[in-house]
Scaffold this motif. Structure first.
Motif, PDB file in Angstrom:
ATOM      1  N   GLY A  14       0.745  -1.304  -0.065  1.00 28.72           N
ATOM      2  CA  GLY A  14       0.111  -0.069  -0.103  1.00 28.72           C
ATOM      3  C   GLY A  14       0.931   1.241  -0.133  1.00 28.72           C
ATOM      4  N   ILE A  15       2.108   1.285   0.116  1.00 23.68           N
ATOM      5  CA  ILE A  15       2.901   2.494   0.081  1.00 23.68           C
ATOM      6  C   ILE A  15       3.614   2.514  -1.126  1.00 23.68           C
ATOM      7  N   PRO A  16       3.342   3.224  -1.900  1.00 21.59           N
ATOM      8  CA  PRO A  16       4.020   3.754  -3.289  1.00 21.59           C
ATOM      9  C   PRO A  16       5.490   3.506  -3.295  1.00 21.59           C
ATOM     10  N   LEU A  73       2.085   6.113   4.945  1.00 19.97           N
ATOM     11  CA  LEU A  73       2.872   5.854   5.835  1.00 19.97           C
ATOM     12  C   LEU A  73       2.027   5.764   7.384  1.00 19.97           C
ATOM     13  N   SER A  74       0.837   6.253   7.422  1.00 19.40           N
ATOM     14  CA  SER A  74       0.088   6.105   8.675  1.00 19.40           C
ATOM     15  C   SER A  74      -0.123   4.871   9.438  1.00 19.40           C
ATOM     16  N   LYS A  75      -0.109   3.875   8.579  1.00 20.90           N
ATOM     17  CA  LYS A  75      -0.261   2.348   8.840  1.00 20.90           C
ATOM     18  C   LYS A  75       0.891   2.029   9.591  1.00 20.90           C
ATOM     19  N   VAL A  76       2.098   2.310   9.333  1.00 21.57           N
ATOM     20  CA  VAL A  76       3.326   1.722  10.026  1.00 21.57           C
ATOM     21  C   VAL A  76       4.029   2.893  10.630  1.00 21.57           C
ATOM     22  N   ARG A  77       5.106   2.601  11.236  1.00 24.69           N
ATOM     23  CA  ARG A  77       5.958   3.266  12.076  1.00 24.69           C
ATOM     24  C   ARG A  77       7.150   3.446  11.238  1.00 24.69           C
ATOM     25  N   LEU A  78       7.321   4.844  11.022  1.00 22.56           N
ATOM     26  CA  LEU A  78       8.537   5.132  10.290  1.00 22.56           C
ATOM     27  C   LEU A  78       9.787   5.472  11.368  1.00 22.56           C
ATOM     28  N   ILE A  79      10.853   4.567  11.066  1.00 27.07           N
ATOM     29  CA  ILE A  79      11.987   4.532  12.124  1.00 27.07           C
ATOM     30  C   ILE A  79      13.124   5.435  11.592  1.00 27.07           C
ATOM     31  N   ASP A  80      13.502   5.501  10.306  1.00 21.84           N
ATOM     32  CA  ASP A  80      14.615   6.084   9.614  1.00 21.84           C
ATOM     33  C   ASP A  80      14.351   6.422   8.069  1.00 21.84           C
ATOM     34  N   ALA A  81      14.824   7.400   7.735  1.00 21.44           N
ATOM     35  CA  ALA A  81      14.606   7.905   6.139  1.00 21.44           C
ATOM     36  C   ALA A  81      16.056   8.444   5.779  1.00 21.44           C
ATOM     37  N   GLY A  82      16.174   8.305   4.779  1.00 20.49           N
ATOM     38  CA  GLY A  82      17.540   8.962   4.082  1.00 20.49           C
ATOM     39  C   GLY A  82      17.646   8.966   2.547  1.00 20.49           C
ATOM     40  N   PHE A  83      18.669   9.752   2.007  1.00 25.18           N
ATOM     41  CA  PHE A  83      18.775   9.637   0.490  1.00 25.18           C
ATOM     42  C   PHE A  83      19.825   8.402   0.092  1.00 25.18           C
ATOM     43  N   ILE A  84      19.557   7.964  -1.034  1.00 25.90           N
ATOM     44  CA  ILE A  84      20.493   7.191  -1.664  1.00 25.90           C
ATOM     45  C   ILE A  84      21.261   8.001  -2.784  1.00 25.90           C
ATOM     46  N   TRP A  85      22.556   7.794  -2.685  1.00 26.17           N
ATOM     47  CA  TRP A  85      23.148   8.905  -3.757  1.00 26.17           C
ATOM     48  C   TRP A  85      22.722   8.614  -5.412  1.00 26.17           C
ATOM     49  N   THR A  86      22.387   9.597  -5.992  1.00 24.62           N
ATOM     50  CA  THR A  86      21.950   9.607  -7.388  1.00 24.62           C
ATOM     51  C   THR A  86      22.852  10.692  -8.004  1.00 24.62           C
ATOM     52  N   LYS A 116      16.142   9.102  -4.782  1.00 26.39           N
ATOM     53  CA  LYS A 116      15.999   7.767  -4.238  1.00 26.39           C
ATOM     54  C   LYS A 116      15.952   7.996  -2.486  1.00 26.39           C
ATOM     55  N   ILE A 117      15.062   7.266  -1.916  1.00 28.68           N
ATOM     56  CA  ILE A 117      14.759   7.417  -0.604  1.00 28.68           C
ATOM     57  C   ILE A 117      14.916   6.133   0.145  1.00 28.68           C
ATOM     58  N   LYS A 118      15.814   5.799   1.176  1.00 24.18           N
ATOM     59  CA  LYS A 118      15.657   4.439   1.772  1.00 24.18           C
ATOM     60  C   LYS A 118      14.763   4.866   3.066  1.00 24.18           C
ATOM     61  N   VAL A 120      12.031   4.307  -2.340  1.00 25.98           N
ATOM     62  CA  VAL A 120      10.987   4.832  -3.036  1.00 25.98           C
ATOM     63  C   VAL A 120      11.910   5.677  -3.903  1.00 25.98           C
ATOM     64  N   GLU A 121      11.475   5.691  -5.274  1.00 25.58           N
ATOM     65  CA  GLU A 121      12.064   6.557  -6.136  1.00 25.58           C
ATOM     66  C   GLU A 121      11.216   7.651  -6.871  1.00 25.58           C
ATOM     67  N   TYR A 122      11.574   8.735  -6.712  1.00 19.89           N
ATOM     68  CA  TYR A 122      10.966   9.830  -7.333  1.00 19.89           C
ATOM     69  C   TYR A 122      11.549  10.223  -8.723  1.00 19.89           C
ATOM     70  N   THR A 123      10.729  10.627  -9.509  1.00 27.50           N
ATOM     71  CA  THR A 123      11.185  11.305 -10.909  1.00 27.50           C
ATOM     72  C   THR A 123      10.905  12.827 -10.705  1.00 27.50           C
ATOM     73  N   VAL A 124      12.003  13.491 -11.011  1.00 23.18           N
ATOM     74  CA  VAL A 124      11.756  15.011 -11.032  1.00 23.18           C
ATOM     75  C   VAL A 124      11.501  15.579 -12.491  1.00 23.18           C
ATOM     76  N   GLN A 125      10.179  16.055 -12.391  1.00 24.47           N
ATOM     77  CA  GLN A 125       9.673  16.702 -13.729  1.00 24.47           C
ATOM     78  C   GLN A 125       9.745  18.125 -13.344  1.00 24.47           C
ATOM     79  N   SER A 126      10.025  18.592 -14.899  1.00 24.64           N
ATOM     80  CA  SER A 126      10.221  20.315 -14.657  1.00 24.64           C
ATOM     81  C   SER A 126       8.689  20.792 -14.982  1.00 24.64           C
TER      82      SER A 126
END
Length: 488
Positions: A30-32, A75-88, A96-98, A117-123
Motif C-alpha cells: 500500500g506504500i507507493p 505511512l500512517s499504517k506503519v511506524r517510520l524509523i529512519d529515512a535518508g537519501f541514496i546517492w544519485t 531515491k529515499i531509503k 522509494v524512487e521519485y522522478t523529477v519533472q520540470s
C-alpha cells in the motif's frame, strides 16, 4: 521450530522465522514505491502541493520532508524509523529515499523492513517565472522619489531595508536618477513597503491602479497598482530657512537652521542658540521649506580664533537645547582668501570639536545670492555671514583606514558616475560621525583591511570593532556529504 519450514528459532509470538514471516506478510503493501516531484528550472524551487514553491538543496532536510509528505497518508499504517537519501547523479532527474518502517503483525510480533522509494523529477515552470517570461511579472510598484541633489537619505534608507529584510519579496529593484522603483508580485507586499517607508523617513504617498483585464462571468478584475512615495527634499548638513510661523511654533528658534540628521523626522539645530527641534512629515508638508545651498557649494574655512560660550539665557517659549554640541563664537577665513585679511565672524554649534587652525566646511551667506521666499523677507541683521557645517578631515586617509563595509541592494542601475561615489563616501563619513544613525545600520567588518592602532590617530571619528558584525559566508557544501551532520 518454525511452523512453516521447521528451522529452529528463538521463541516469538508468531512461531515463524523471519524469512517465512516476510513471505507471509508485507508491511510495505500500500506504500507507493514510485512518485514524482515538480521542479522549476528558472528559480530552482520545488513544488510543495497545493501551490507553494520552496527552495531546497539536494539531499537536504527540506527536500526529504517534501518527499515524505507525498506518501504521508500511506505511512500512517506503519511506524517510520529512519529515512535518508541514496546517492544519485545530480543530473539523473531521480531521487531515491531509503525508508525503514516497523509494524506489528501476527500475535504482536513486530516486523521491521527497509525499502526504497524512487521519485522522478519533472520540470514545471512556477507562476512567478511564468509571469516573468510573459512580461507580466509585477502586480504593484512602489516609486520612491526625493527631489534633491544629494542621495544621503536614500543610502540610509537602503541600509534600513537591508536590516529589516524588506527587499526579500521584491521581483526587481530599478534605480533611476531621482529615486528607486520596487516591483512586487502582490499589492500586499507593496503596501507593506509603503507602511515601512512612512515609519522610517518623513514622506507622503498616494496610490493609483490601472485595469489590465477582467472576467465579466466570474467578476474577477486584474489590476496593476502604483504607489508613489515622495521623501522630503531635505538631507543631512543642509542649511534651511524656516517660515516665521513654523520657527515660532518650534520654540521661537531662528529661521536659519542646520539639518543635523534625517530619520523618521527632520532634526534641526539653531547654530546661534543650540536649540533643537524635530519636524515630522505632516508638519513639513503643511509648512514646506527648502535647502538654501547645494552640497557642492560647501567652502573650506580656516579657524583663526574660537571661544566657547557659556549657555545663553533662554528666551520666552524657547525649546530644548542640544547636550551633544557646544556653542562657540569663531573668526574664520576662507582658504581661497588666505592672501587677504578678510575674516568672518560666526556662531557655531561645533565648539566641542573645533580648535584654532582646524579646517571646517561651511556655507558663505554674506557673498551669495539667496533665492528663497523666506530668506528674502528676513531682516539682514538676522542672517549670519557664515554657517559652519562640519569639520574637514583628510578623506583619502579615512578611506584607507576604513576597516568596515556595508551591504548594498541588488538593483538595475542606469549609470554610475563619480558624483555618486563621492556622495556614498559622504554617507560613510556621516556614519562614522553620527552614532545615532549608526545604531540603525548593520556594519560589517572588512577583513581585507588590517586593524590599525590609534596612536597615529588624526582625530577623525572612527567606528569601534564592538559595533561591527562578522560577515557570514555559507559555502555551497555547507550541508556536507553523505552522512555529514546538518548545520543548525
Amino acid at each position: 521450530l518454525c511452523c512453516q519450514c521447521g528451522v529452529p528459532i528463538p521463541s516469538n509470538p508468531a512461531n515463524m522465522c523471519v524469512g517465512c514471516l516476510r513471505a507471509q506478510v508485507d508491511i510495505t503493501e500500500g506504500i507507493p514505491k514510485q512518485g514524482t516531484v515538480h521542479f522549476c528550472k528558472q528559480c530552482e524551487r520545488y513544488l510543495q502541493p497545493p501551490g507553494t514553491w520552496i527552495q531546497c538543496a539536494l539531499e537536504s532536510r527540506e527536500l526529504l520532508a517534501l518527499c515524505l509528505k507525498k506518501i504521508k497518508a500511506s505511512l500512517s499504517k506503519v511506524r517510520l524509523i529512519d529515512a535518508g537519501f541514496i546517492w544519485t547523479e545530480p543530473h539523473s532527474k531521480r531521487l531515491k529515499i531509503k525508508l525503514t518502517v516497523q509494524k506489528e503483525v501476527i500475535n504482536g510480533a513486530v516486523l521491521q523492513q527497509v525499502f526504497v522509494v524512487e521519485y522522478t523529477v519533472q520540470s514545471q515552470m512556477c507562476e512567478d517565472c511564468h509571469r516573468i517570461e510573459a512580461k507580466d511579472f509585477w502586480k504593484a510598484v512602489v516609486q520612491v522619489r526625493q527631489k534633491t541633489v544629494h542621495k544621503k537619505t536614500f543610502y540610509y534608507l537602503e541600509q534600513l531595508i537591508l536590516k529589516h529584510r524588506l527587499h526579500q519579496n521584491t521581483l526587481r529593484i530599478k534605480e533611476i536618477h531621482d529615486g528607486l522603483d520596487f516591483y512586487y508580485s502582490s499589492k500586499q507586499h507593496a503596501q507593506k513597503m509603503v507602511d515601512f517607508l512612512q515609519c522610517t523617513v518623513p514622506c507622503r504617498s498616494k496610490s493609483s491602479q490601472r485595469l489590465i483585464s477582467h472576467d465579466i462571468h466570474s467578476n474577477v478584475y486584474n489590476y496593476k497598482s502604483t504607489f508613489s512615495v515622495e521623501i522630503v527634499p531635505i538631507c543631512k548638513d543642509n542649511v534651511v530657512c524656516l517660515s516665521p510661523k513654523l520657527a515660532q511654533s518650534l520654540g521661537n528658534m531662528s529661521q536659519i537652521c542646520v539639518c543635523i540628521r534625517v530619520t523618521s523626522t527632520i532634526h534641526l539645530i539653531d547654530p546661534r542658540t543650540l536649540q533643537i527641534a524635530e519636524v515630522d512629515g505632516n508638519t513639513y508638508w503643511r509648512h514646506p521649506f527648502h535647502s538654501l545651498f547645494h552640497p557642492k557649494q560647501l567652502e573650506e574655512f580656516l579657524i583663526m580664533d574660537i571661544n566657547r560660550v557659556q549657555e545663553k539665557k533662554k528666551g520666552a517659549g524657547a525649546g530644548a537645547r542640544s547636550n551633544k554640541h557646544t556653542l562657540a563664537e569663531a573668526w574664520v577665513r576662507k582658504t581661497s582668501e588666505l592672501d587677504t585679511d578678510h575674516q568672518y565672524f560666526c556662531c557655531t554649534h561645533l565648539g566641542h570639536i573645533l580648535n584654532p587652525g582646524d579646517l571646517v566646511l561651511g556655507f558663505d551667506l554674506a557673498n551669495c545670492n539667496l533665492n528663497d521666499e523666506f530668506a528674502n523677507k528676513m531682516n539682514p541683521q538676522h542672517i549670519p555671514d557664515v554657517v559652519l557645517i562640519k569639520k574637514s578631515y583628510d578623506r583619502s586617509r579615512r578611506q584607507r583606514r576604513r576597516n568596515w563595509k556595508l551591504k548594498e541592494l541588488e538593483r538595475d542601475r542606469e549609470t554610475i558616475d563619480t558624483d555618486d561615489e563621492r556622495q556614498y563616501q559622504d554617507f560613510l563619513e556621516d556614519l562614522e560621525e553620527d552614532e545615532t544613525i549608526r545604531k540603525n545600520v548593520n556594519i560589517y567588518r572588512n577583513a581585507d583591511i588590517p586593524v590599525e592602532s590609534d596612536t597615529d590617530d588624526d582625530g577623525a571619528p572612527r567606528i569601534s570593532l564592538a559595533e561591527m558584525l562578522e560577515d557570514l559566508h555559507i559555502s555551497e557544501d555547507a550541508t556536507g556529504g553523505e552522512g555529514a551532520e546538518m548545520l543548525t
